[in-house]
Structures are given as C-alpha cells and as structure tokens.
Scaffold this motif. Sequence first.
Motif, mmCIF file in Angstrom:
data_model
loop_
_atom_site.group_PDB
_atom_site.id
_atom_site.type_symbol
_atom_site.label_atom_id
_atom_site.label_comp_id
_atom_site.label_asym_id
_atom_site.label_seq_id
_atom_site.Cartn_x
_atom_site.Cartn_y
_atom_site.Cartn_z
ATOM 1 N N PRO A 100 0.481 -1.645 0.282
ATOM 2 C CA PRO A 100 -0.216 0.002 -0.086
ATOM 3 C C PRO A 100 0.813 1.055 0.216
ATOM 4 O O PRO A 100 -0.171 2.448 -0.375
ATOM 5 N N ASP A 101 1.916 1.337 0.012
ATOM 6 C CA ASP A 101 2.955 2.409 0.743
ATOM 7 C C ASP A 101 3.605 2.835 -0.713
ATOM 8 O O ASP A 101 4.206 4.003 -1.141
ATOM 9 N N THR A 102 3.086 2.086 -2.290
ATOM 10 C CA THR A 102 3.674 2.245 -3.508
ATOM 11 C C THR A 102 2.981 3.485 -3.746
ATOM 12 O O THR A 102 1.207 3.340 -4.017
ATOM 13 N N GLY A 103 3.626 4.568 -4.543
ATOM 14 C CA GLY A 103 2.784 5.710 -4.808
ATOM 15 C C GLY A 103 2.334 6.694 -3.804
ATOM 16 O O GLY A 103 0.947 7.494 -4.776
ATOM 17 N N ALA A 104 2.916 6.840 -2.885
ATOM 18 C CA ALA A 104 2.110 7.391 -1.804
ATOM 19 C C ALA A 104 2.427 8.377 -2.171
ATOM 20 O O ALA A 104 3.319 8.683 -2.231
ATOM 21 N N ARG B 262 3.214 10.447 -6.213
ATOM 22 C CA ARG B 262 4.565 10.105 -6.748
ATOM 23 C C ARG B 262 5.028 8.506 -6.703
ATOM 24 O O ARG B 262 4.710 7.823 -5.424
ATOM 25 N N LEU B 263 5.640 8.151 -7.541
ATOM 26 C CA LEU B 263 5.968 6.661 -7.664
ATOM 27 C C LEU B 263 7.875 6.401 -7.049
ATOM 28 O O LEU B 263 7.893 5.625 -5.580
ATOM 29 N N GLY B 264 8.648 7.217 -7.511
ATOM 30 C CA GLY B 264 9.341 7.465 -6.364
ATOM 31 C C GLY B 264 10.471 6.132 -7.526
ATOM 32 O O GLY B 264 10.160 4.961 -7.758
ATOM 33 N N LEU B 265 12.048 5.960 -6.200
ATOM 34 C CA LEU B 265 12.876 5.151 -6.301
ATOM 35 C C LEU B 265 12.289 3.639 -6.180
ATOM 36 O O LEU B 265 11.810 2.926 -7.140
ATOM 37 N N PRO B 266 11.085 4.285 -5.057
ATOM 38 C CA PRO B 266 11.062 2.741 -4.591
ATOM 39 C C PRO B 266 9.805 1.768 -5.506
ATOM 40 O O PRO B 266 9.717 0.563 -5.997
ATOM 41 N N GLY B 267 8.861 3.063 -5.641
ATOM 42 C CA GLY B 267 7.541 1.866 -6.770
ATOM 43 C C GLY B 267 8.355 2.102 -8.073
ATOM 44 O O GLY B 267 7.971 1.165 -8.592
ATOM 45 N N VAL B 268 9.104 2.271 -8.534
ATOM 46 C CA VAL B 268 9.501 2.553 -9.985
ATOM 47 C C VAL B 268 10.285 0.949 -9.800
ATOM 48 O O VAL B 268 10.366 0.272 -10.470
ATOM 49 N N ALA B 269 11.354 0.479 -8.855
ATOM 50 C CA ALA B 269 11.664 -0.968 -8.474
ATOM 51 C C ALA B 269 10.792 -2.121 -8.974
ATOM 52 O O ALA B 269 10.732 -3.031 -9.419
#
Length: 584
Positions: free
Chosen positions: A255-259, A262-269
């Motif tokens: 659920p933290d994805t895209g918080a 923004r995707l950010g580096l963790p979301g892109v990974a």
Amino acid sequence: MDEGPRAGGGLRLRRRDAPATAGPLWARPLATEPAAPQQLHRGMTLIAAISLFIGTRDAWTRAMTSRPPVAGIISVCYAGILIAGVLALTTRTRRALTRVDAGVLLLAVVLVLSGYWLNHAGTDEGVLTAQAAHEILHGHPIYGQPWPWLFDRSSVGITKTMAGGADYTYGYPPLTALLAAPVHAVIHSTAAATFVTTGALLAGAVLLWWLLPAPWRSGATAVCLGFGFLPGYAYSGYPAVLALVLLIPVVVRWPDTGAGGRLGLPGVARALCLGAACATQQLAWFLTPFLLVGLYAVRRGDLGPKLALGVIARYTGTAALMWAAINAYFATQDFPTWLHGLLLPLTQKAILHGQGLMGISYYFTAGSRHLDYYSYASLLLLFGLLAATVLFVRRLGPALTVLPWLSFYLATRSQDGYFLMMTPLWLAAAATVPAAALASAWQPRIPHVTGHRAKGLLAAGLVVPAVLCATVAAASAPPLRMNVTPSFVEQAGHRDITRLTVRVVNITGTRLTPHFASRLGQGASDWWTASDGPATLAPHASATYVVRPPGGVRRAPGGSHPRFYLIAVTGTPMTITTARIPIS
C-alpha cells in the motif's frame, strides 16, 4: 546532590533525575535495560528452527552414502538447530534474539546448499529450462520446438495432454532461461537451471528476512527455506521460484506504492520487479490484477480518482515496459509461436492432476462428460474474487496475496504447487500490510446494499456462477460405458497384463476420440496403444478396442483389492471415463 535522611550513620544520595521508586534495589527496573523480546518473536524463531529438521534426515542419509563430508556438515547443523532452540527461549534482549534469527537463517542456507549438492539434476521444468538456455546460447528459437529426447530419463516427468499426446516444448516466459544461459555456458547440464532457481530462492529468503519487521523475520526463514517444500522446487528448476523472489519486494508494504502521488525510486523498483516476475512464470499474472485493484483503491482514498489513476498508469506502464523488454527478442523471432508458448499452460489441456475439486471426477466417480466446466468454474471464481476485492477492498485487501490461488482449486490442474509456491507472499502481506493500512481505501458505493449481511450475500453471489459450473462438472455422468477384460501371462510367479479388451459405448450425442491409460493411485501411466477399434466413436455407437500397455507388458498390482483402473480421456470436449480393471 540532595542530602537525604541519615540511616545507620550513612549518607544516602540520589540523582536529581532518578525516579524515587519504592522497593528493594534488586526489584527496581534500570532505565537503560534493553527491552525483552516479544513472545511472538521467540515463537517465530523457535518455529523456524524446528522447520529445519524437516527433510534433513533424508538428506543426511543420502549424503552418508555418496558424500560423507556433506553429511558431516548436516550433522553440525543439527547441533546448530538445537542451540538455536535453546537461545530462542533464553535470550533476554531483542537485539540478541535478532542475532539468533540471523543464525537460524544461516543454518537454513547451509542446509539448502547441502541439499543442492546432493540433488541438482532437476525435473521436467528444469530440464526444459536448461535446454532453452542452451538454444539461446546458440541463437536458436526456444518456443514451439519439441525436445522429446529430454524425457528419455525415467527421473524426468512429462505433461500428458487430454488429446493423447504429451508436451515436449518450453512453455514459460523467457527470463529464467535467459539467466541460465550464461551459467549453461560453464555448466553444460540441467544444473545450470537449478543453480539459478536455488540461488534465487536463497537470495529471496535473505531479502524477505531483511524487509520484514524483526519479530517476523524467522517466519521468512521457515516458509522460504524450512519445511522442505520450496527448496525441492528450486532443486527441480521451477521458474516459479524466480517469479516468487521477484514478487517479494512488490508485495512487502504494497500500500505504500505511489504514496503522495509519486512512484519514486521504490515504486519504480517495485514495478520493474513486477514486470520481471510476469516475464518469468505465468503464476505472477494471476496476482497482478488483484495488486493493481488494491493499489488503485488505496491511492484513490488518499489522492482522488484522477491522481490515483495516474499513479496506477505509471506503475503499470513501467511493469509492462520491463516485461516487453525481456520478451522483445523472442517475440520478434516468431510472434505467433512465442505467444502460443506463453499461453501453453493455459491452453494445452493437460491431463487431470492435483488435489482440488477435479478429484471428484478423477478419483471418486466413474468420470465426467463436462470437464471443461471445471475450467469455466476456475475462471469465473477468479473474476468473482477480483470483483469482490474491488467492492470490499478494506476487508479483503490484507488477503490479496492469497485470493488469486483459490481459483486453482477448481481447475483441472490443481496440484499443490500452485498454492504453496507463493506462500512466502502470504507471510509478507501478513507482516507488513495490516488492515489499518486499508482503512481509508476507496470502495464503490452499492445502492440498496447496506449492513454486513447484505454485503456478505453480495460477495457470496459473486462466486455462485463458479460453484454452479463446478457442480455441473462434478455431477456429470461419464460419456462412455466401458467393460474391461484383461489378458494375463504368468512369468516367474507374477501375473503380467499383455492387453485389455475393452467394450466401449458412447452414450452421448457427441463424436469422441478416446485415448487410454491406466491409473494406480493418483497418477496416470503413459498412453496405452489402442487397436481393433475406430479412432473416433460416433454418437451412441459402440466398439471393441484392444489396448496394450507401454512396452507390451504391465505387471498386475498385488494386494487383495488393488485399485487399478483404465481411464479413457478425450481432448475436445474434455471428458474422462474410468473403469476398474479386474485382477483376480
């Protein structure tokens, strides 16, 4: 310093910042004393240590016969497990117990490596993956290419199809074969594939251990490396093991994805890992829509519909680009053949196998003329569960990593591997996705549906079509009526079957093409050769077939009441008929 009252002629001093706690000194807590571990944490560590016993004796027994040094290593690991059990219950600080967790993980890694040293030949999936790696190295296509010689060894199983044949081709996305290719350049055997899957499992166990909260970490050791089942799939070369490992960072705290939009580096990974998992094995495909539905609901609850849709679009697009990049070379070689290879596990109509509902028609009744309805039921249950997740994501979201696999229980191929190979993802969600993380997730409003009872009825209604289809499949009568007469020869005190004379009547209005095999227990034999009968049996027609076992002879099973059967299957439509072979 303050001067306290004199007692016994001495001066008692107290620091200004020290609490005046009543009671003897030995009973007073120290302000700097480290916190004691939770009992849950101790329990997880102990369970992980216990799980390492499972299968270890068998490995030690094999090693004593062929590789005594490995047996010595396993014996040392026994001592380590015992010491870890003691420490799990006696350590006084959380930090110390975390070190015990790391020690249990290290023991598990050593045991898995020992098991790999003893068994790395692989089964059918590993053999096919290694051959695909070999073809990649030589610039040859890997899809649509039959490799029947790979299955000449008795230890390599084969997937038989309901059309009376078998599948000798590679039917998985290409990433595992791509990773195995450079290894195969050095190790010219199936070990190239099993090396990749075993290494991936070890890396995934360490990754999950690191990502989980401290009290849950030993749970990762147990489900990934303990209990004996996932290492077995890794030694066999299953591409699903690599897909599992790639899905671990996707699922942990999903659920933290895209918080924040923004995707950010963790979301892109995470998106890249999802795309790579889908390019590794088809099981990842079934989790993906549930994950996207859950992410959209969480982000819409925070950001509103427009921004949430943008986050999901970027996330999905990144995953799709990763998937496409891995598949591009093979798709451009021969697009139809590549697509057929990727869809093969869904379209090949493999023979029945597994522990699911299809066992009613395979093991407990005389058969079914509507086996296709199991497949319809499986698909409808998948859609029904996905719809229920959309409507009730706050309730079902924590089980998002478990829900997709329920549909396999209704499929014609419902073997336990489809359930248990993804169980580390269940643990990842349980440890990192509490219900509170979904409390503000968006759920569509359903007119005139209020109250828990009404919502429960609606959720149940979503799976009713699947239940109805499964009922049709399980309750249907077999399409053929068979009367079996065996012919025996006596050899060295044993009775061998040389042929079966089978009187067959087609009691349906559909033209059928039967294929025959025997079944003793749960698995079907290789196909028996049929003669003296028509290849296709017309509606309501009858015929007599003479069927001979593979190799010309089949040892009659012993025992007073052997459960020895002849099965007749057809591919289109999918049907099965079972008749007992009289032995006595």
